[in-house]
Design a protein around this motif. Structure first.
Motif, PDB file in Angstrom:
ATOM      1  N   PRO A  48     -36.635   1.339   5.802  1.00 36.52           N
ATOM      2  CA  PRO A  48     -35.225   1.590   6.145  1.00 36.52           C
ATOM      3  C   PRO A  48     -34.631   2.699   5.276  1.00 36.52           C
ATOM      4  O   PRO A  48     -34.946   2.812   4.089  1.00 36.52           O
ATOM      5  CB  PRO A  48     -34.550   0.241   5.858  1.00 36.52           C
ATOM      6  CG  PRO A  48     -35.442  -0.423   4.853  1.00 36.52           C
ATOM      7  CD  PRO A  48     -36.834   0.006   5.209  1.00 36.52           C
ATOM      8  N   GLU A  49     -33.760   3.511   5.853  1.00 39.80           N
ATOM      9  CA  GLU A  49     -33.075   4.573   5.112  1.00 39.80           C
ATOM     10  C   GLU A  49     -31.818   3.978   4.475  1.00 39.80           C
ATOM     11  O   GLU A  49     -30.808   3.765   5.134  1.00 39.80           O
ATOM     12  CB  GLU A  49     -32.709   5.718   6.062  1.00 39.80           C
ATOM     13  CG  GLU A  49     -32.051   6.900   5.365  1.00 39.80           C
ATOM     14  CD  GLU A  49     -31.702   8.017   6.334  1.00 39.80           C
ATOM     15  OE1 GLU A  49     -30.848   8.861   5.982  1.00 39.80           O
ATOM     16  OE2 GLU A  49     -32.274   8.052   7.450  1.00 39.80           O
ATOM     17  N   LEU A  50     -31.888   3.733   3.161  1.00 41.55           N
ATOM     18  CA  LEU A  50     -30.819   3.016   2.461  1.00 41.55           C
ATOM     19  C   LEU A  50     -29.972   3.914   1.570  1.00 41.55           C
ATOM     20  O   LEU A  50     -28.996   3.454   0.979  1.00 41.55           O
ATOM     21  CB  LEU A  50     -31.428   1.884   1.623  1.00 41.55           C
ATOM     22  CG  LEU A  50     -32.222   0.827   2.399  1.00 41.55           C
ATOM     23  CD1 LEU A  50     -32.840  -0.180   1.441  1.00 41.55           C
ATOM     24  CD2 LEU A  50     -31.348   0.136   3.430  1.00 41.55           C
ATOM     25  N   ARG A  76     -23.520  -2.300  -3.433  1.00 39.48           N
ATOM     26  CA  ARG A  76     -24.843  -2.670  -2.923  1.00 39.48           C
ATOM     27  C   ARG A  76     -25.966  -2.175  -3.851  1.00 39.48           C
ATOM     28  O   ARG A  76     -27.022  -2.802  -3.929  1.00 39.48           O
ATOM     29  CB  ARG A  76     -25.023  -2.131  -1.508  1.00 39.48           C
ATOM     30  CG  ARG A  76     -24.094  -2.820  -0.497  1.00 39.48           C
ATOM     31  CD  ARG A  76     -24.468  -2.513   0.939  1.00 39.48           C
ATOM     32  NE  ARG A  76     -24.248  -1.096   1.269  1.00 39.48           N
ATOM     33  CZ  ARG A  76     -25.148  -0.331   1.878  1.00 39.48           C
ATOM     34  NH1 ARG A  76     -26.334  -0.834   2.209  1.00 39.48           N
ATOM     35  NH2 ARG A  76     -24.880   0.929   2.153  1.00 39.48           N
ATOM     36  N   VAL A 106     -28.480   2.925  -2.219  1.00 45.22           N
ATOM     37  CA  VAL A 106     -28.857   1.509  -2.349  1.00 45.22           C
ATOM     38  C   VAL A 106     -30.375   1.369  -2.454  1.00 45.22           C
ATOM     39  O   VAL A 106     -30.890   0.512  -3.178  1.00 45.22           O
ATOM     40  CB  VAL A 106     -28.325   0.710  -1.137  1.00 45.22           C
ATOM     41  CG1 VAL A 106     -28.717  -0.759  -1.259  1.00 45.22           C
ATOM     42  CG2 VAL A 106     -26.815   0.841  -1.044  1.00 45.22           C
ATOM     43  N   GLY A 107     -31.099   2.230  -1.762  1.00 49.61           N
ATOM     44  CA  GLY A 107     -32.561   2.211  -1.835  1.00 49.61           C
ATOM     45  C   GLY A 107     -33.075   2.486  -3.236  1.00 49.61           C
ATOM     46  O   GLY A 107     -34.117   1.958  -3.637  1.00 49.61           O
ATOM     47  N   LEU A 149     -37.437   4.334   0.289  1.00 45.50           N
ATOM     48  CA  LEU A 149     -36.241   3.547   0.581  1.00 45.50           C
ATOM     49  C   LEU A 149     -34.949   4.360   0.605  1.00 45.50           C
ATOM     50  O   LEU A 149     -33.992   3.973   1.280  1.00 45.50           O
ATOM     51  CB  LEU A 149     -36.119   2.409  -0.440  1.00 45.50           C
ATOM     52  CG  LEU A 149     -37.230   1.347  -0.358  1.00 45.50           C
ATOM     53  CD1 LEU A 149     -37.194   0.426  -1.564  1.00 45.50           C
ATOM     54  CD2 LEU A 149     -37.109   0.541   0.931  1.00 45.50           C
TER      55      LEU A 149
END
Length: 452
Positions: free
Chosen positions: A189-191, A132, A194-195, A181
């Motif tokens: 969003p807490e990614l 991701r 991936v953030g 992120l």
């Protein structure tokens, strides 16, 4: 840029060209640096996933973007030869080519990355983050490739301070979006890892917009009309860019992918080893920005002098660049050796990861000298447009000498995972020696032709 007559003038011009490039390179690298660093503060599994993802992303991107770096010696020689009317077409065709390359890389990652990760037998959580992360980064492929072309054009005009300012803006933008992120702040969003990939993609779009605006509205760039009267695709110009750029890109890919190959092989040693290796590699890569910047400055200055047929000046710039890089390499080695514990602790509080990272950093200190020689020598060779033999030498040094030595040391001695880093040292040293011999050979050949 202007003609120089004394060594003092050459040193001053080298500093004038290289310093902004250095700031630019550091600022651009800080996008990846903070991806790794901020992810390391989030969790070990996310750090390992981003590490694996970066190991796919970096060599593929840098290798293909290296093709677009040919715009620098092409434009530099056109400027030196007073053929300014050809600059616009070269840059525009470079932009066309960047769109094609971005599309190819996007398709490669979109359709092939999951299959490649499956072959590595990673822990499921690590593989998921890696996949991701790459997909998120791919959103920024088009702006990143186009910006590489535009930056090469700006640098070739000697206006390296402009790319410095643009790149400096990228760091706070990336840190902000990483914070939002990765950790999920202010309603985002807490990614996790991936953030970090998505934050980088957003950053690339923003710096492309800034660069395009400057080129379109500010002198000396606007007079060339880069974004006006777009021509048809020119096969001959693509061939010229590719003839110089493909060997450059493959050479860079060969060098950067050796580190990725080591990361993949270290996957067998577990998540902690991957994380520790990435910490050492991440910080070492930051220090590498100095010899890399000197290398890029050498390409510009040597290319300009070769275009003007001032071959003596080109030779002086070549070796002045090497001496400068070597001088600073001792500082880098001392930082890595004496501060290795503090460096590791910056990334993580996990005692196992810290202990492993400290040992990796010790080996990293050992290849600073080789890096400081091979980087500016390659830059000088690109200024001469001598890229094919350089590519062959890189393949032999890194993949036929370095990686096999690392494999043997890792699997048939007590060095274990650290054997791969000893292999890196051997490969970089071989590259430094062979490339230096090639540069001397080119310069002697030119000297014979100019004196007869």
């Amino acid at each position: 840029m202007n003609e120089t007559h004394t060594k003092k003038e050459k040193i001053l011009l080298l500093v004038k060209i290289v310093f902004p490039i250095l700031v630019t390179q550091v600022a651009m690298y800080l996008v990846t640096f903070f991806d790794i660093y901020m992810t390391s503060r989030y969790g070990t599994e996310d750090l390992a996933g981003v590490s694996i993802g970066s190991s796919f992303w970096v060599p593929v991107y840098i290798g293909l973007a290296g093709i677009l770096m040919s715009i620098t010696p092409i434009v530099a020689q056109l400027m030196g030869a007073k053929k300014k009317e050809q600059v616009k077409q070269a840059v525009q065709q470079g932009i066309y080519l960047s769109l094609l390359l971005a599309t190819i890389v996007f398709a490669f990652f979109y359709f092939g990355i999951d299959s490649l990760l499956t072959l590595m037998n990673l822990e499921p959580a690590v593989a998921d983050v890696a996949s991701r992360y790459i997909q998120a980064m791919s959103i920024g492929l088009i702006p990143l490739f186009i910006y590489t072309t535009l930056r090469s054009y700006i640098d070739a005009l000697g206006a390296t301070r402009v790319t410095m300012v643009i790149s400096l803006l990228s760091t706070p933008i990336n840190i902000l979006f990483n914070y939002l992120l990765i950790f999920g702040k202010f309603g985002f969003p807490e990614l996790g890892g991936v953030g970090a990939g998505l934050a980088s993609a957003i950053t690339y779009w923003l710096i492309l917009a800034i660069a395009a605006w400057i080129i379109h509205t500010r002198n000396p760039f606007s007079v060339y009309g880069i974004f006006r009267k777009w021509p048809k695709l020119s096969l001959s110009r693509w061939i010229e860019i590719s003839r110089i750029g493909v060997p450059i890109g493959i050479s860079i890919f060969v060098e950067t992918s050796i580190f990725s190959a080591v990361t993949f092989m270290l996957a067998a040693y577990g998540t902690y080893t991957i994380a520790a290796h990435q910490i050492a590699l991440n910080f070492t890569s930051l220090l590498y920005m100095l010899p890399l910047s000197i290398s890029m400055g050498a390409t510009i200055l040597v290319g300009y002098e070769v275009g003007a047929k001032r071959f003596r000046d080109a030779r002086q710039y070549s070796w002045l660049s090497v001496v400068t890089a070597v001088s600073f390499s001792f500082v880098s080695a001392c930082i890595l050796y004496f501060m290795r514990v503090e460096i590791a602790a910056l990334y993580t509080s996990d005692p196992v990861v810290v202990e492993l990272a400290v040992q990796f950093l010790l080996f990293a200190a050992l290849f600073q000298l080789s890096d400081a020689i091979q980087a500016p020598v390659q830059g000088a060779l690109r200024g001469y447009k001598d890229v094919n033999i350089t590519f062959v030498m890189a393949v032999i040094s890194y993949w036929i000498i370095g990686l096999p030595c690392g494999y043997l040391l890792a699997n048939y001695t007590d060095f274990g995972a650290f054997g791969y880093w000893i292999g890196l040292i051997i490969g970089l040293t071989a590259g430094a020696i062979t490339l230096s011999i090639r540069l001397l050979s080119i310069q002697k050949k030119i000297a014979r032709h100019t004196t007869t």
